[in-house]
Scaffold this motif. Structure first.
Motif, PDB file in Angstrom:
ATOM      1  N   ASN A 147      31.256  47.992  45.890  1.00 18.50           N
ATOM      2  CA  ASN A 147      30.741  46.619  45.870  1.00 18.50           C
ATOM      3  C   ASN A 147      30.915  45.964  44.502  1.00 18.50           C
ATOM      4  N   ASP A 148      31.744  46.547  43.637  1.00 19.53           N
ATOM      5  CA  ASP A 148      32.078  45.911  42.368  1.00 19.53           C
ATOM      6  C   ASP A 148      32.949  44.690  42.684  1.00 19.53           C
ATOM      7  N   GLY A 149      32.402  43.506  42.456  1.00 17.66           N
ATOM      8  CA  GLY A 149      33.072  42.288  42.911  1.00 17.66           C
ATOM      9  C   GLY A 149      34.426  42.044  42.292  1.00 17.66           C
ATOM     10  N   ASP A 150      34.601  42.290  40.994  1.00 24.17           N
ATOM     11  CA  ASP A 150      35.885  41.990  40.372  1.00 24.17           C
ATOM     12  C   ASP A 150      36.889  43.135  40.515  1.00 24.17           C
ATOM     13  N   THR A 151      36.426  44.321  40.938  1.00 31.64           N
ATOM     14  CA  THR A 151      37.355  45.427  41.217  1.00 31.64           C
ATOM     15  C   THR A 151      36.885  46.133  42.486  1.00 31.64           C
ATOM     16  N   PRO A 152      36.996  45.491  43.634  1.00 33.61           N
ATOM     17  CA  PRO A 152      36.480  46.113  44.860  1.00 33.61           C
ATOM     18  C   PRO A 152      37.271  47.330  45.311  1.00 33.61           C
ATOM     19  N   VAL A 205      36.707  36.530  36.826  1.00 35.58           N
ATOM     20  CA  VAL A 205      36.846  35.786  38.080  1.00 35.58           C
ATOM     21  C   VAL A 205      37.220  36.752  39.194  1.00 35.58           C
ATOM     22  N   ALA A 206      36.558  36.617  40.340  1.00 34.66           N
ATOM     23  CA  ALA A 206      36.900  37.375  41.539  1.00 34.66           C
ATOM     24  C   ALA A 206      37.319  36.389  42.621  1.00 34.66           C
ATOM     25  N   HIS A 258      30.918  37.977  50.548  1.00 40.33           N
ATOM     26  CA  HIS A 258      30.003  38.600  49.589  1.00 40.33           C
ATOM     27  C   HIS A 258      30.847  39.152  48.443  1.00 40.33           C
ATOM     28  N   PHE A 259      30.799  38.468  47.324  1.00 41.26           N
ATOM     29  CA  PHE A 259      31.633  38.870  46.189  1.00 41.26           C
ATOM     30  C   PHE A 259      31.112  40.133  45.504  1.00 41.26           C
ATOM     31  N   GLY A 260      29.859  40.459  45.723  1.00 44.69           N
ATOM     32  CA  GLY A 260      29.287  41.607  45.027  1.00 44.69           C
ATOM     33  C   GLY A 260      29.022  41.278  43.571  1.00 44.69           C
ATOM     34  N   SER A 261      29.115  42.284  42.717  1.00 41.89           N
ATOM     35  CA  SER A 261      28.798  42.135  41.300  1.00 41.89           C
ATOM     36  C   SER A 261      30.067  41.841  40.506  1.00 41.89           C
ATOM     37  N   VAL A 262      30.025  40.759  39.749  1.00 41.24           N
ATOM     38  CA  VAL A 262      31.165  40.336  38.933  1.00 41.24           C
ATOM     39  C   VAL A 262      30.668  40.086  37.517  1.00 41.24           C
ATOM     40  N   SER A 263      31.350  40.650  36.541  1.00 41.83           N
ATOM     41  CA  SER A 263      30.929  40.482  35.149  1.00 41.83           C
ATOM     42  C   SER A 263      31.086  39.036  34.716  1.00 41.83           C
ATOM     43  N   PRO A 264      30.095  38.451  34.026  1.00 40.20           N
ATOM     44  CA  PRO A 264      30.232  37.081  33.507  1.00 40.20           C
ATOM     45  C   PRO A 264      31.475  36.959  32.634  1.00 40.20           C
ATOM     46  N   GLY A 265      32.183  35.858  32.801  1.00 42.73           N
ATOM     47  CA  GLY A 265      33.410  35.637  32.053  1.00 42.73           C
ATOM     48  C   GLY A 265      34.652  36.096  32.781  1.00 42.73           C
TER      49      GLY A 265
END
Length: 1015
Positions: free
Chosen positions: A472-477, A288-289, A279-286
């Protein structure tokens, strides 16, 4: 309550004033009076001796022994004062006998006399600052002719909690995707009850361990000699060894954090993939996680693999790297007990939810196809942390220092809230992090989470570490905040507390008051103060308006001023303390006692507290008036009025043009006093203004701050528009028929704005009537004769009592609900609004103590939604409390940090020729909550309701200033100067944006200007 400090006398209470006028009596009447007096005196004969009629004071228990109390915790014990005499007895003073340790919190002088055979309960507090015995004496001074005083011995001992916990738990080998529970034992080996709470977990594998599922209370109290089991659950979702640390906090202990080392290992006996879902969670468009999948061969034969396959129609998932037994390359075979790692990437191209699968096929006879589910969200939660690093500066060895970071959700609405899974530090020997109480944060502009970090170096030197916030911040968990601090052997600090305690006295109920104390460096070396914060056990009515102080260095002759705010909306006596650490190896801790009480009798003061705000030193002095009003049935005498000890220099605060004292205020009369503020230097200035009277003492705290900076900056935070509760308070008096109809007819403009903005709204109506009408020229619908008392209209439930986005025919329902009738004559709109959104109505479907069923307001008010109150009236408010009470209530309803989430608006008379009143009391509350006002005489109700809709449902457009600008106004949004898209409105003293230029949600708005003197 009050505090006595060594060598300081406490001011005595009011003396019993008796005025006997015999001069006008005739001769016979005088003789009769004399004989009556003689008979009364003779009735007190004892063994042939005539004694006077007087009080006889007895105090129990005496001595008063607090026993052993945990250091830095406040406890209270009560002494019962009983009058065994034959006349009422008044306590005129409570004074220390010799040096009284500041650990003892001495009460204020009782305001009322003790009747014959009656009693009074007096509460003393005890706040030990160290592990030692304390003893002292206080004297109760009375007005008794024969018993002038009585002495009470006070005793108590401070001790620190001591809890010993299991040092380690080893779970051994656990089959993959199963769990196991072990228990750590914590034993209270000290002399006082201890509080135990889970402070968190630390380590790279901390997410695999769950701490304290069996603990019901937070904190859990562990009695002396008892033990407490703390469950720890290990879930083996990953292969291989796992380790972490459980952190158990015991507040007040010399070692406040017990660390339990946790170890375990996940294993498999077949071919497995772990985790089975990513579960990657939330990742900002543009952006990569990446995450890793481990494929492990737990069988006894070599397995051959096909190429891994991604089932992903959106193309946002990818395999970026494969490592087999530590060597990068394709996954072709795995011998028994070998493993491979596949790195999976998620790169969303737009906001929204995404899903896919990773398939790993092989010739394994048991698990030929391993399938790993993939989920992620483009946009959504995005962690924002301020500050990005914490530097504790330099403190003395043995001291502790606290600092705080705030966490916000800076993401979009898609993907749900930001969830804080836990916080930890990677250097627990020097730093400790406390788990936040708020762990779910909605999109930008919503609540914030505050994380406290403590620096407690074991030795001198420079110490570094990291605060790790897992979300759960996908790009900075795992967001890291660097920590640094230095400990030195500092020279002993010599300091004084001025005044030695913060004594609010007896404050008018409903007021919000501020006073301060100063920690002054009286020596020749620098003083370092740290963790200057409210001590545990302090009553919740006290807060620090500027927040706790982490670390402060004070030069010789300078001072650190510590303001405290008292929310006097509750009845009773309250106490507590400000605790702090100081660079003094002999006495490294100190405290500032705080006391205060409330009164709500027939003698009242307006305002209940004076706050001059920030005043420029270059400006002339400013003055405020204080009015004492006597609603008693007899004359009240004011015997003295004086400013007490505080944090002001001579001449800064003064009583001016005061009436000659003693002053008699007749029943129904009033008297005015004036206090002047003329700051001569920068800093906080305050003092209690004590009025001693013949009925009871009452105190008006006076506060202000001086500044040499001619520029003032008012700061705001733009709220989000998501969930909004709207309460219309409609005047149901005889003059409101046309206005009620006009509001209903224009309501479609109001609700259409909400629908267009996608607002999750609750819209309800109540009336300005509190009690049923006694009869009039017209009847009121709704079943309660116009006395809704804050209940939503109609209380009979004949139709929906509040609207939501799913309410059928919402406009027609509102048009019916706003026709509240015109039967009443006594408008109490502020009280009605207060009752509508407070206990017991908001907590009950059926309002207590009423004849109707299901007439409560349960479900209407949502604690996490914004609240907008709209009062529609052509009359003044006649509620029974001061406007300051309602201001304080609404500004604190969502918590002190979220005052901007509650706004009061009004459609008022305000100079309208056909209105019965201007609504001045309403205007005070509207201005203090940042609301807006429309005219009751408007000919365009549609435009007025659209204006209110923009203020209610849209972003904030109007930002009221605390002072009146004398020149240019500079507006910054998120630190950038904005020169267009806003105007200054002199009529409301506000900066006003348009709907199209309103600052975005979560934006910070700073407005700078030079205020006119006196504003």
């Amino acid at each position: 309550m009050g505090v006595q400090v060594p060598g300081r006398n406490v001011a005595r209470g009011p003396r019993d004033v008796r005025n006997t006028e015999l001069g006008k009596l005739g001769y016979g009447v005088a003789i009769a009076a004399f004989l009556a007096m003689a008979a009364l005196l003779l009735s007190g004969c004892d063994s042939g001796r005539i004694r006077s009629v007087t009080g006889d004071l007895e105090a129990t228990p005496s001595p008063l022994n607090f026993g052993v109390v945990a250091v830095e915790r406040t406890v209270s014990k009560t002494i019962v004062l009983r009058n065994n005499g034959d006349a009422p007895l008044r306590i005129t003073g409570i004074e220390a006998l010799g040096d009284l340790p500041s650990a003892f919190v001495v009460p204020d002088v009782p305001s009322e006399p003790i009747p014959v055979a009656g009693s009074r309960e007096i509460s003393f507090g005890f706040l030990p600052g160290d592990e030692q015995a304390y003893a002292g004496q206080v004297v109760f001074i009375t007005d008794s002719a024969e018993q002038r005083s009585i002495t009470i011995d006070l005793a108590g001992e401070g001790a620190r909690p001591r809890v010993d916990c299991t040092e380690s738990l080893d779970f051994g080998r656990i089959v993959l995707n199963t769990d196991k529970v072990l228990r750590a034992t914590c034993v209270n080996a000290g002399r006082v009850d201890a509080e135990l709470r889970v402070a968190g977990r630390e380590g790279e594998d901390a997410a695999l361990f769950t701490i304290g599922e069996n603990l019901v209370a937070d904190p859990t109290v562990v009695p002396v000699g008892a033990s407490q089991l703390v469950e720890v659950r290990y879930t083996a979702t990953f292969l291989g060894p796992a380790s972490a640390r459980a952190l158990l906090e015991i507040p007040g202990a010399l070692e406040p954090v017990q660390v339990v080392e946790l170890t375990g290992e996940g294993f498999a006996s077949d071919l497995v993939a772990t985790p089975n879902c990513i579960h990657f969670g939330s990742v900002s468009p543009g952006t990569v996680a990446t995450r890793e999948v481990t494929v492990y061969n737990g069988g006894n034969r070599t397995v051959t693999f096909d190429d891994p396959r991604l089932l992903d129609t959106s193309g946002v998932f990818g395999i970026t790297r494969t490592v087999v037994e530590g060597v990068e390359g394709p996954l072709e075979t795995l011998a028994p007990q070998e493993q491979a790692q596949l790195t999976v990437a998620f790169a969303p191209t737009a906001n929204g939810a995404y899903a896919g699968d990773l398939q790993v096929r092989s010739d394994d006879p048991t698990n030929p196809r391993l399938q790993i589910c993939l989920t992620g969200n483009g946009g959504g939660a995005d962690i924002l942390v301020q500050p990005s690093s914490l530097d504790f500066g330099t403190i003395g060895a043995g001291m502790r220092a606290r600092a705080w970071v705030t966490v916000r959700n800076g993401g979009t609405g898609e993907g749900g809230p930001l969830e804080i899974d836990g916080v930890e530090v990677d250097a627990p020997e020097s730093f400790t992090a406390r788990q936040p109480t708020v762990t779910v944060l909605e999109a930008a502009g919503g609540a914030v989470s505050i994380i406290e970090v403590e620096f407690h170096p074991q030795d001198v030197g420079t110490w570094n570490g990291n605060l790790i916030i897992r979300t759960n911040d996908g790009d900075t968990p795992a967001f890291e905040v660097p920590l640094t601090g230095e400990a030195k052997n500092l020279p002993p600090c010599s300091y004084a507390i001025e005044p030695p305690s913060i004594r609010f006295g007896a404050v008018q109920r409903g007021a919000t008051a501020t006073l301060a104390a100063a920690l002054r460096n009286t020596g020749t070396e620098e003083c370092v103060f740290s963790s200057v914060a409210l001590a545990p056990g302090t009553d919740s009515v006290f807060t620090q308006p500027g927040g706790a102080v982490g670390v402060a260095t004070v030069l010789p002759g300078e001072a650190l001023t510590v303001p405290v705010q008292f929310d006097a909306t509750q009845s009773g006596s309250f106490g507590g303390a400000i605790g702090f650490y100081v660079s003094d190896p002999v006495n490294p801790q100190g405290s500032i006692p705080i006391t205060g009480s409330t009164v709500n009798g027939c003698l009242s003061v307006t305002p209940g507290a004076v706050d001059f705000g920030q005043q420029r030193i270059s400006c002339p002095a400013v003055s405020r008036s204080i009015r004492l009003t006597n609603t008693c049935t007899t004359t009240v005498q004011v015997t003295s009025a004086a400013l007490g000890a505080g944090t002001y220099a001579t001449g800064e605060l003064q009583l001016v043009a005061a009436p000659t004292l003693p002053l008699n205020i007749p029943a129904g009369g009033s008297a005015t006093f004036n206090v002047r503020y003329d700051p001569i230097d920068e800093g906080h200035d305050g003092a209690p203004l004590l009025f001693a009277t013949s009925v009871y003492d009452i105190t008006v705290p006076v506060y202000g701050s001086g500044t040499s900076n001619n520029t003032r900056t008012d700061s705001f935070q733009q709220a989000e528009r998501s969930s909004v509760d709207v309460l219309f308070v409609i005047d149901n008096s005889g003059s409101m028929m046309e206005e009620q109809q006009a509001v209903g007819e224009a309501f479609d403009d109001f609700i259409n704005y909400a629908v267009a903005q996608g607002i999750d709204y609750h819209i309800g109506v109540t009336t300005t009537g509190i009690t049923p009408s006694g009869g009039g020229w017209a009847a009121c619908p709704g079943g309660v004769d116009g006395g809704e008392g804050g209940r939503l209209f109609p209380a009979t439930n004949e139709r929906a009592r509040y609207l939501t986005p799913t309410t059928p025919n919402a406009v027609a329902v509102f048009q019916a609900n706003v026709q509240v009738g015109v039967c009443h004559w006594w408008e109490e709109g502020l009280e009605a609004a207060y009752r509508a959104v407070s206990t017991p109505l908001v907590d009950n479907a059926d309002a207590p103590n009423t004849s109707l069923s299901n007439d409560g307001n349960l479900g209407f008010y949502r604690p996490d939604a914004r609240l907008s109150v709209i009062i529609v009236t052509d009359e003044d408010d006649h509620s029974d409390k001061e406007p300051s009470f309602y201001v304080n209530f609404f500004r604190n309803l969502k918590g002190a940090a979220n005052a901007d989430r509650v706004t009061v608006h009004g459609v008022l008379g305000n100079g309208c020729s056909t209105a019965s009143g201007n609504g001045d009391r309403y205007s005070q509350v509207i201005a203090a909550t940042g609301g807006t006002t429309e005219s009751i005489c408007t000919t365009d109700w549609g435009r007025s309701l659209v204006n209110l809709a923009q203020e209610t449902f849209g972003f904030s457009l109007r930002f009221p200033l605390t002072g009146t600008p004398t020149g240019a106004v500079t507006v910054r949004v998120d630190g950038r100067i904005v020169n267009s898209g806003w105007t200054y409105d002199g009529a409301t003293n506000s900066v006003v944006f348009t709907e199209t230029t309103a600052p975005a949600p979560g934006s910070s708005i700073d407005i700078s200007y030079t205020p006119a003197c006196g504003t």
